[in-house]
Design an enzyme around this catalytic site. Structure first.
Site, short mmCIF file in Angstrom:
data_model
loop_
_atom_site.label_atom_id
_atom_site.label_comp_id
_atom_site.label_asym_id
_atom_site.label_seq_id
_atom_site.Cartn_x
_atom_site.Cartn_y
_atom_site.Cartn_z
N HIS A 147 34.83 33.02 39.20
CA HIS A 147 36.28 33.03 39.12
C HIS A 147 36.55 34.16 38.14
O HIS A 147 36.91 33.83 36.77
CB HIS A 147 36.82 31.56 38.45
CG HIS A 147 38.27 31.43 38.51
ND1 HIS A 147 39.03 31.21 39.40
CD2 HIS A 147 39.03 31.48 37.40
CE1 HIS A 147 40.34 31.01 39.12
NE2 HIS A 147 40.16 31.21 37.82
N GLU A 177 33.21 22.51 35.68
CA GLU A 177 32.42 23.76 35.60
C GLU A 177 31.62 23.71 34.29
O GLU A 177 32.48 23.59 33.31
CB GLU A 177 33.55 25.08 35.61
CG GLU A 177 34.13 25.14 37.21
CD GLU A 177 34.91 26.41 37.34
OE1 GLU A 177 35.16 26.97 36.41
OE2 GLU A 177 35.07 26.77 38.60
#
Length: 118
Positions: A85, A66
């Site tokens: 997220h 990420e």
């Protein structure tokens, strides 16, 4: 199962919990949802299972790495839903986190050890 959904902390092994072998044992057309950690699912194996039609789809709010690399095949897959997220980023959660931080600063300034001090 029709859906496998991960909601747990990483196991610390450094290896994905859901790898090509685990994906192959899922029911044809199953859906994988990962809101755990990106490293818990083998991304290339997931991309292959989706492309081959073994899995019906995936919902991910985490990826590894990420941010994902621009050429990650999961980014353009038509049967993948990607979300940020940020499930804990609600007004109530942010307020509680700010109050917890302020309380721990007060503890430290008063000579007490804050409960979450590293």
């Amino acid at each position: 199962s029709d859906v496998l959904s991960l909601h747990r902390p990483a196991q610390g092994s450094g290896r994905p919990t859901i790898d090509a072998s685990a994906l192959s044992r899922l029911k044809q057309g199953a859906i994988l949802i990962n809101t755990s950690l990106g490293g818990e699912v083998d991304g290339p194996a997931l991309a292959e299972a989706l492309k081959a039609g073994h899995l019906g789809g995936a919902g991910l709010d985490v990826m590894s790495p990420e941010p994902p690399l621009p050429d990650d095949p999961l980014l353009g897959a038509p049967n993948v839903v990607l979300t940020p997220h940020i499930g804990a980023t609600t007004e109530q959660a942010l307020r509680r986190m700010a109050m917890l931080c302020a309380s721990q600063v007060q503890d430290a300034l008063a000579g007490r050890t804050p409960p979450h001090c590293l």
